[in-house]
Design a protein around this motif. Sequence first.
Motif, PDB file in Angstrom:
ATOM      1  N   PHE A  13     -14.614  41.173  30.491  1.00 49.40           N
ATOM      2  CA  PHE A  13     -13.367  40.854  31.189  1.00 49.40           C
ATOM      3  C   PHE A  13     -13.186  41.719  32.423  1.00 49.40           C
ATOM      4  CE2 PHE A  13     -10.951  38.917  27.342  1.00 49.40           C
ATOM      5  CZ  PHE A  13     -11.570  37.701  27.607  1.00 49.40           C
ATOM      6  N   ILE A  14     -13.507  43.006  32.304  1.00 49.41           N
ATOM      7  CA  ILE A  14     -13.280  43.904  33.446  1.00 49.41           C
ATOM      8  C   ILE A  14     -14.216  43.587  34.603  1.00 49.41           C
ATOM      9  CG2 ILE A  14     -12.393  45.801  32.019  1.00 49.41           C
ATOM     10  CD1 ILE A  14     -15.107  47.150  32.253  1.00 49.41           C
ATOM     11  N   ALA A  15     -15.310  42.857  34.311  1.00 46.32           N
ATOM     12  CA  ALA A  15     -16.242  42.481  35.375  1.00 46.32           C
ATOM     13  C   ALA A  15     -15.943  41.097  35.941  1.00 46.32           C
ATOM     14  CB  ALA A  15     -17.674  42.510  34.843  1.00 46.32           C
ATOM     15  N   ASP A  16     -14.999  40.395  35.322  1.00 47.06           N
ATOM     16  CA  ASP A  16     -14.652  39.040  35.753  1.00 47.06           C
ATOM     17  C   ASP A  16     -13.553  39.105  36.814  1.00 47.06           C
ATOM     18  OD1 ASP A  16     -13.997  36.395  36.062  1.00 47.06           O
ATOM     19  OD2 ASP A  16     -13.905  35.952  33.923  1.00 47.06           O
ATOM     20  N   ALA A  17     -13.876  38.634  37.999  1.00 50.59           N
ATOM     21  CA  ALA A  17     -12.917  38.696  39.113  1.00 50.59           C
ATOM     22  C   ALA A  17     -11.678  37.849  38.860  1.00 50.59           C
ATOM     23  CB  ALA A  17     -13.599  38.256  40.410  1.00 50.59           C
ATOM     24  N   GLU A  18     -11.811  36.826  38.011  1.00 46.91           N
ATOM     25  CA  GLU A  18     -10.678  35.944  37.743  1.00 46.91           C
ATOM     26  C   GLU A  18      -9.796  36.443  36.602  1.00 46.91           C
ATOM     27  OE1 GLU A  18     -12.141  32.033  37.075  1.00 46.91           O
ATOM     28  OE2 GLU A  18     -13.020  31.834  39.081  1.00 46.91           O
ATOM     29  N   ALA A  19     -10.267  37.436  35.866  1.00 50.66           N
ATOM     30  CA  ALA A  19      -9.496  37.958  34.732  1.00 50.66           C
ATOM     31  C   ALA A  19      -8.448  38.952  35.208  1.00 50.66           C
ATOM     32  CB  ALA A  19     -10.430  38.630  33.719  1.00 50.66           C
ATOM     33  N   ASN A  20      -7.400  39.102  34.424  1.00 53.99           N
ATOM     34  CA  ASN A  20      -6.371  40.104  34.707  1.00 53.99           C
ATOM     35  C   ASN A  20      -6.927  41.476  34.320  1.00 53.99           C
ATOM     36  OD1 ASN A  20      -4.119  41.919  34.347  1.00 53.99           O
ATOM     37  ND2 ASN A  20      -2.782  40.139  34.426  1.00 53.99           N
ATOM     38  N   LEU A  21      -7.187  42.311  35.323  1.00 53.22           N
ATOM     39  CA  LEU A  21      -7.864  43.579  35.065  1.00 53.22           C
ATOM     40  C   LEU A  21      -7.024  44.510  34.205  1.00 53.22           C
ATOM     41  CD1 LEU A  21     -10.439  45.169  35.573  1.00 53.22           C
ATOM     42  CD2 LEU A  21      -9.387  46.138  37.619  1.00 53.22           C
ATOM     43  N   ASN A  22      -5.717  44.528  34.399  1.00 55.23           N
ATOM     44  CA  ASN A  22      -4.865  45.389  33.578  1.00 55.23           C
ATOM     45  C   ASN A  22      -4.916  44.989  32.109  1.00 55.23           C
ATOM     46  OD1 ASN A  22      -4.055  46.911  35.772  1.00 55.23           O
ATOM     47  ND2 ASN A  22      -2.162  45.771  36.096  1.00 55.23           N
ATOM     48  N   PHE A  23      -4.932  43.681  31.848  1.00 57.29           N
ATOM     49  CA  PHE A  23      -5.060  43.210  30.473  1.00 57.29           C
ATOM     50  C   PHE A  23      -6.423  43.591  29.906  1.00 57.29           C
ATOM     51  CE2 PHE A  23      -6.612  39.985  27.509  1.00 57.29           C
ATOM     52  CZ  PHE A  23      -5.646  40.061  26.509  1.00 57.29           C
ATOM     53  N   ALA A  24      -7.475  43.433  30.716  1.00 57.68           N
ATOM     54  CA  ALA A  24      -8.823  43.779  30.258  1.00 57.68           C
ATOM     55  C   ALA A  24      -8.932  45.270  29.946  1.00 57.68           C
ATOM     56  CB  ALA A  24      -9.850  43.380  31.312  1.00 57.68           C
ATOM     57  N   VAL A  25      -8.341  46.105  30.794  1.00 58.51           N
ATOM     58  CA  VAL A  25      -8.360  47.556  30.554  1.00 58.51           C
ATOM     59  C   VAL A  25      -7.587  47.903  29.287  1.00 58.51           C
ATOM     60  CG1 VAL A  25      -7.480  49.760  31.438  1.00 58.51           C
ATOM     61  CG2 VAL A  25      -8.711  48.205  32.957  1.00 58.51           C
ATOM     62  N   THR A  26      -6.450  47.247  29.087  1.00 57.61           N
ATOM     63  CA  THR A  26      -5.663  47.488  27.880  1.00 57.61           C
ATOM     64  C   THR A  26      -6.453  47.119  26.635  1.00 57.61           C
ATOM     65  OG1 THR A  26      -3.594  47.078  29.086  1.00 57.61           O
ATOM     66  CG2 THR A  26      -3.513  46.939  26.682  1.00 57.61           C
ATOM     67  N   ALA A  27      -7.138  45.967  26.682  1.00 53.37           N
ATOM     68  CA  ALA A  27      -7.961  45.551  25.543  1.00 53.37           C
ATOM     69  C   ALA A  27      -9.117  46.528  25.317  1.00 53.37           C
ATOM     70  CB  ALA A  27      -8.502  44.143  25.778  1.00 53.37           C
ATOM     71  N   LEU A  28      -9.724  46.990  26.408  1.00 53.79           N
ATOM     72  CA  LEU A  28     -10.841  47.932  26.300  1.00 53.79           C
ATOM     73  C   LEU A  28     -10.408  49.228  25.630  1.00 53.79           C
ATOM     74  CD1 LEU A  28     -13.740  48.852  26.998  1.00 53.79           C
ATOM     75  CD2 LEU A  28     -12.871  49.553  29.240  1.00 53.79           C
ATOM     76  N   TYR A  29      -9.296  49.783  26.088  1.00 50.14           N
ATOM     77  CA  TYR A  29      -8.854  51.068  25.536  1.00 50.14           C
ATOM     78  C   TYR A  29      -8.209  50.914  24.158  1.00 50.14           C
ATOM     79  CZ  TYR A  29     -10.311  53.964  29.350  1.00 50.14           C
ATOM     80  OH  TYR A  29     -11.094  54.666  30.243  1.00 50.14           O
ATOM     81  N   ALA A  30      -7.675  49.733  23.872  1.00 48.52           N
ATOM     82  CA  ALA A  30      -7.221  49.469  22.504  1.00 48.52           C
ATOM     83  C   ALA A  30      -8.412  49.478  21.560  1.00 48.52           C
ATOM     84  CB  ALA A  30      -6.490  48.133  22.441  1.00 48.52           C
TER      85      ALA A  30
END
Length: 280
Positions: free
Chosen positions: A186-203
Amino acid sequence: MLRRSTQTCIRFFIAAGLLSLTLLLQYGIVLFRTQEQIDRRIAADFVGILLIRTVTLLSAGYLPLRTGLPLAIIGILISWTAPAFTGRQTKQHPIIFSHLLERLTLLTIITFGETIVSIATFFTRDALSWTSVLIFIIVASLFFIYIVQFDHLIASSRSGETGNLLIYLHYPIIFGLSLVTVSLHFIADAEANLNFAVTALYAGIGLLLFGVWSAKRYNQHRFRIHNHMGIWFVVTTVIGYVGCLWRNSFQDVVLMTTIVTVAACAYTVYYRFKAQNNQK
């Protein structure tokens, strides 16, 4: 697309229900063949639990998704939580702790293997870069944290254990690792919401570290982890999360997450050797 997703869910519910049915039959065979009263009580408990899960999953496969999905979730949640209430019976017939530990460790290693396969897309000819190496270091650091705890610190020769807690603390580890696997893309996907991806990653990282830290009660006496490790995990994870939200780019997120996971791994390894040297 919606119809395809519905069909996928239905197939999953039926397949999971049939798998649950095979396990139900195994406990049913034990129930009718064993002569030990305590074994019969344990088998009867799990026959009931698995019967609920099997019926709800198979029923969900033949019901509309709007009805079937909540029913399947309820059945799965019941089957996950109900074994926690069987301690009175299972304490009378404790498991072989080392065997359970080995199987849970293998399951987690397989999950790490799936993560490695998933990040292979970062190592193609077109995608290979310094961030690819850092993503591999993130996964490797999490793997070393897990292995140090469950292969070096834990007392595998424990006796009189039901194993329920060891199983339950692996839930956040496996769920967390799965979140990490998905969010790295997700964090590498330009179309994804990066803040959501970061939240999921750190969760995911937080869940994995929480599961590892919670296993301290099973450690050898010389490796009874003090609260400093938990504090270190929390502080580094929170700082990394806030920093990633602040520096909102793929490269910065990967770099800061690498620092966080390497710091957690380094402290775990440091603690292992420090505690061992203090016993000499």
